[in-house]
Design a protein around this motif. Sequence first.
Motif, PDB file in Angstrom:
ATOM      1  N   SER A 111       0.845  -1.202   0.000  1.00 35.97           N
ATOM      2  CA  SER A 111       0.000   0.000   0.000  1.00 35.97           C
ATOM      3  C   SER A 111       0.871   1.240   0.000  1.00 35.97           C
ATOM      4  O   SER A 111       1.810   1.355   0.798  1.00 35.97           O
ATOM      5  CB  SER A 111      -0.908   0.021   1.230  1.00 35.97           C
ATOM      6  OG  SER A 111      -1.882  -0.985   1.115  1.00 35.97           O
ATOM      7  N   LEU A 112       0.545   2.143  -0.909  1.00 37.89           N
ATOM      8  CA  LEU A 112       1.265   3.418  -1.017  1.00 37.89           C
ATOM      9  C   LEU A 112       0.250   4.548  -0.970  1.00 37.89           C
ATOM     10  O   LEU A 112      -0.884   4.399  -1.430  1.00 37.89           O
ATOM     11  CB  LEU A 112       2.002   3.490  -2.359  1.00 37.89           C
ATOM     12  CG  LEU A 112       3.140   2.512  -2.586  1.00 37.89           C
ATOM     13  CD1 LEU A 112       3.274   2.200  -4.066  1.00 37.89           C
ATOM     14  CD2 LEU A 112       4.445   3.087  -2.071  1.00 37.89           C
ATOM     15  N   ARG A 113       0.652   5.672  -0.421  1.00 35.95           N
ATOM     16  CA  ARG A 113      -0.194   6.863  -0.501  1.00 35.95           C
ATOM     17  C   ARG A 113       0.702   8.078  -0.675  1.00 35.95           C
ATOM     18  O   ARG A 113       1.900   8.028  -0.355  1.00 35.95           O
ATOM     19  CB  ARG A 113      -1.081   6.994   0.737  1.00 35.95           C
ATOM     20  CG  ARG A 113      -0.347   7.129   2.047  1.00 35.95           C
ATOM     21  CD  ARG A 113      -1.346   7.078   3.198  1.00 35.95           C
ATOM     22  NE  ARG A 113      -0.715   7.434   4.471  1.00 35.95           N
ATOM     23  CZ  ARG A 113       0.021   6.604   5.214  1.00 35.95           C
ATOM     24  NH1 ARG A 113       0.259   5.363   4.802  1.00 35.95           N
ATOM     25  NH2 ARG A 113       0.547   7.008   6.359  1.00 35.95           N
ATOM     26  N   TRP A 114       0.145   9.154  -1.185  1.00 34.73           N
ATOM     27  CA  TRP A 114       0.941  10.344  -1.466  1.00 34.73           C
ATOM     28  C   TRP A 114       0.047  11.568  -1.519  1.00 34.73           C
ATOM     29  O   TRP A 114      -1.189  11.455  -1.499  1.00 34.73           O
ATOM     30  CB  TRP A 114       1.696  10.182  -2.790  1.00 34.73           C
ATOM     31  CG  TRP A 114       0.835   9.862  -3.971  1.00 34.73           C
ATOM     32  CD1 TRP A 114       0.267  10.739  -4.836  1.00 34.73           C
ATOM     33  CD2 TRP A 114       0.439   8.555  -4.420  1.00 34.73           C
ATOM     34  NE1 TRP A 114      -0.447  10.080  -5.791  1.00 34.73           N
ATOM     35  CE2 TRP A 114      -0.366   8.733  -5.570  1.00 34.73           C
ATOM     36  CE3 TRP A 114       0.686   7.251  -3.965  1.00 34.73           C
ATOM     37  CZ2 TRP A 114      -0.925   7.665  -6.264  1.00 34.73           C
ATOM     38  CZ3 TRP A 114       0.121   6.188  -4.661  1.00 34.73           C
ATOM     39  CH2 TRP A 114      -0.667   6.399  -5.796  1.00 34.73           C
ATOM     40  N   LYS A 115       0.682  12.725  -1.582  1.00 31.42           N
ATOM     41  CA  LYS A 115      -0.063  13.967  -1.755  1.00 31.42           C
ATOM     42  C   LYS A 115       0.022  14.396  -3.220  1.00 31.42           C
ATOM     43  O   LYS A 115       1.058  14.213  -3.868  1.00 31.42           O
ATOM     44  CB  LYS A 115       0.504  15.064  -0.863  1.00 31.42           C
ATOM     45  CG  LYS A 115       0.158  14.828   0.607  1.00 31.42           C
ATOM     46  CD  LYS A 115       0.517  16.017   1.467  1.00 31.42           C
ATOM     47  CE  LYS A 115       0.244  15.688   2.925  1.00 31.42           C
ATOM     48  NZ  LYS A 115       1.355  16.100   3.789  1.00 31.42           N
ATOM     49  N   ALA A 116      -1.067  14.986  -3.687  1.00 30.56           N
ATOM     50  CA  ALA A 116      -1.166  15.360  -5.102  1.00 30.56           C
ATOM     51  C   ALA A 116      -0.071  16.350  -5.492  1.00 30.56           C
ATOM     52  O   ALA A 116       0.437  17.104  -4.653  1.00 30.56           O
ATOM     53  CB  ALA A 116      -2.534  15.979  -5.367  1.00 30.56           C
ATOM     54  N   SER A 117       0.263  16.360  -6.766  1.00 30.38           N
ATOM     55  CA  SER A 117       1.222  17.335  -7.294  1.00 30.38           C
ATOM     56  C   SER A 117       0.698  18.740  -7.031  1.00 30.38           C
ATOM     57  O   SER A 117      -0.505  18.991  -7.138  1.00 30.38           O
ATOM     58  CB  SER A 117       1.364  17.160  -8.808  1.00 30.38           C
ATOM     59  OG  SER A 117       1.744  15.854  -9.112  1.00 30.38           O
ATOM     60  N   LYS A 118       1.612  19.654  -6.726  1.00 29.16           N
ATOM     61  CA  LYS A 118       1.195  21.032  -6.441  1.00 29.16           C
ATOM     62  C   LYS A 118       0.876  21.809  -7.712  1.00 29.16           C
ATOM     63  O   LYS A 118       0.033  22.684  -7.715  1.00 29.16           O
ATOM     64  CB  LYS A 118       2.302  21.763  -5.681  1.00 29.16           C
ATOM     65  CG  LYS A 118       2.282  21.436  -4.189  1.00 29.16           C
ATOM     66  CD  LYS A 118       3.078  22.472  -3.400  1.00 29.16           C
ATOM     67  CE  LYS A 118       3.086  22.125  -1.921  1.00 29.16           C
ATOM     68  NZ  LYS A 118       4.434  22.105  -1.362  1.00 29.16           N
ATOM     69  N   THR A 119       1.601  21.508  -8.789  1.00 28.87           N
ATOM     70  CA  THR A 119       1.367  22.266 -10.024  1.00 28.87           C
ATOM     71  C   THR A 119       1.194  21.317 -11.207  1.00 28.87           C
ATOM     72  O   THR A 119       1.635  20.170 -11.174  1.00 28.87           O
ATOM     73  CB  THR A 119       2.548  23.208 -10.344  1.00 28.87           C
ATOM     74  OG1 THR A 119       3.706  22.416 -10.597  1.00 28.87           O
ATOM     75  CG2 THR A 119       2.827  24.174  -9.200  1.00 28.87           C
ATOM     76  N   GLY A 120       0.542  21.831 -12.233  1.00 27.48           N
ATOM     77  CA  GLY A 120       0.393  21.075 -13.469  1.00 27.48           C
ATOM     78  C   GLY A 120      -0.988  20.470 -13.629  1.00 27.48           C
ATOM     79  O   GLY A 120      -1.749  20.379 -12.675  1.00 27.48           O
ATOM     80  N   LYS A 121      -1.277  20.092 -14.890  1.00 30.54           N
ATOM     81  CA  LYS A 121      -2.563  19.456 -15.185  1.00 30.54           C
ATOM     82  C   LYS A 121      -2.387  17.957 -15.001  1.00 30.54           C
ATOM     83  O   LYS A 121      -1.957  17.260 -15.926  1.00 30.54           O
ATOM     84  CB  LYS A 121      -2.987  19.788 -16.611  1.00 30.54           C
ATOM     85  CG  LYS A 121      -3.402  21.241 -16.764  1.00 30.54           C
ATOM     86  CD  LYS A 121      -3.797  21.517 -18.209  1.00 30.54           C
ATOM     87  CE  LYS A 121      -4.021  23.004 -18.411  1.00 30.54           C
ATOM     88  NZ  LYS A 121      -3.971  23.385 -19.823  1.00 30.54           N
ATOM     89  N   VAL A 122      -2.717  17.468 -13.824  1.00 31.47           N
ATOM     90  CA  VAL A 122      -2.474  16.063 -13.507  1.00 31.47           C
ATOM     91  C   VAL A 122      -3.611  15.199 -14.044  1.00 31.47           C
ATOM     92  O   VAL A 122      -4.777  15.425 -13.718  1.00 31.47           O
ATOM     93  CB  VAL A 122      -2.369  15.870 -11.975  1.00 31.47           C
ATOM     94  CG1 VAL A 122      -2.104  14.405 -11.652  1.00 31.47           C
ATOM     95  CG2 VAL A 122      -1.273  16.748 -11.400  1.00 31.47           C
TER      96      VAL A 122
END
Length: 454
Positions: free
Chosen positions: A380-391
């Motif tokens: 299991s992995l988790r992360w925070k969304a990218s701060k910039t860009g059209k993800v």
Amino acid sequence: MKKVLLAINFIIISSQLSAQKIINRDPQIEAIVNQVSSDSLKAYIDKLVSFGTRSTLSTTTDNKQGIGAARRWVLSKFQEFARQSDGRMTAYIDTWTLQPDGKRVDKTIEIGNVMATLKGTDPTDNRIFIVSGHIDSRVTDVMNREADAPGANDDGSGTVAVIELARVMAKSKFPATIVFVTVSGEEQGLLGANHLAEKAVAESWNIEGVLNNDIMGSNHSNETNIIDNTRLRVFSEGLPAFEMDKKVGAIRQYGVENDGKARQLARYVKEVGERYVDNLEVVMIYRNDRFLRGGDHTPFVNRGFAAVRLSEMNENFLRQHQDLRVEKGIEIGDHARYMDFEYLRKNTAINAATLANLAKSPSMPEDVILDVRGLGNSTSLRWKASKTGKVKGYYVLMRETAMPYWQKKFFTTDVKITLPYSKDNYFFAVQAVSEDGNESLPVLPRVGLRNAGE
Ligand SMILES: [Zn+2]
């Protein structure tokens, strides 16, 4: 007997199929890559060679000879491209004074890095990607400031690659910033690159990648006489030079000695470069540089930035750091006529593809955490969304621990994933991907031991 043969056949076919990769090219990047021209590279080399010597110690005031004239010519090219950039590209020579150091500088001299900055279009995106080559050249005696030192390949090749990249990229819009730089003083001890890396630290530049191009336009080795223009080396450090003492415990515990920032960037150059450039293989070399030689990526590596060196596969040492002469019927010296401009075109194109894909990508996902709170056979992995860009989403990369390259990509639009593969048996990383398919650099997860709020 027949049955057995059939079975083997099937295995061969299926392994060929499983080895197939889907090549998805971003048309904008493909168009940039296609503009890289061997004619243009050759014309730039001929001009550089015409300055006689580009020794860092040579004249800075003559208009036709020496390092000063060469730097001003590169600046004029950058300014020409800047005029087509809608004001996004600016160029100048960053100059400073060097005092005699008792080593490779014997007189007070003015030194300068020629810089072109293509400002990113997203004001919230402060990422910077740097591409460099060194403009200075030398002969056998590094203190010789007079003798002709054409430096066509070392490092005319890297210098003209940087100029050509500025030309083909100036009209394009990228969210992140790209800095094109031809540094001086490499042969006197990486002086220009040190100056730039120090400035970057002092001014808190958010540099996410440095591509240093040095010696990459010749296709044949001396003494072993290998001729090959289909492979390019990318050198990257393994264990990090910067703050090694702080990192060594975790590196040892999790077995990630092959996953430092520079190594991740090298893998990225291979994957993305080969996606856009045909008939060129990027060969990863698991060391920071070659024996007895240094390079301009190292001042960045030493300050904790992801930086790699790109160099031709087979070097010809009769053409490096040599007085121009003939010995036993063999011409020695760094002349343009021994270069392969189709090879240099491909190597330059690898830079174009990598830089464009990085500068178009969303910023990297943050706080990527591998959950190791329980025993189990999944990950299991988790992360925070990218701060910039059209993800558009995220790729979770996976490979067996003994494999050099990422083997599988799982796409998700979420910011967490659980995969039915044991965290004990694989390495993972997460990269953000844009709507056009441009991936950020991968982020290796931290190990999350606590319950919440890591
Ligand atoms: Zn060099």
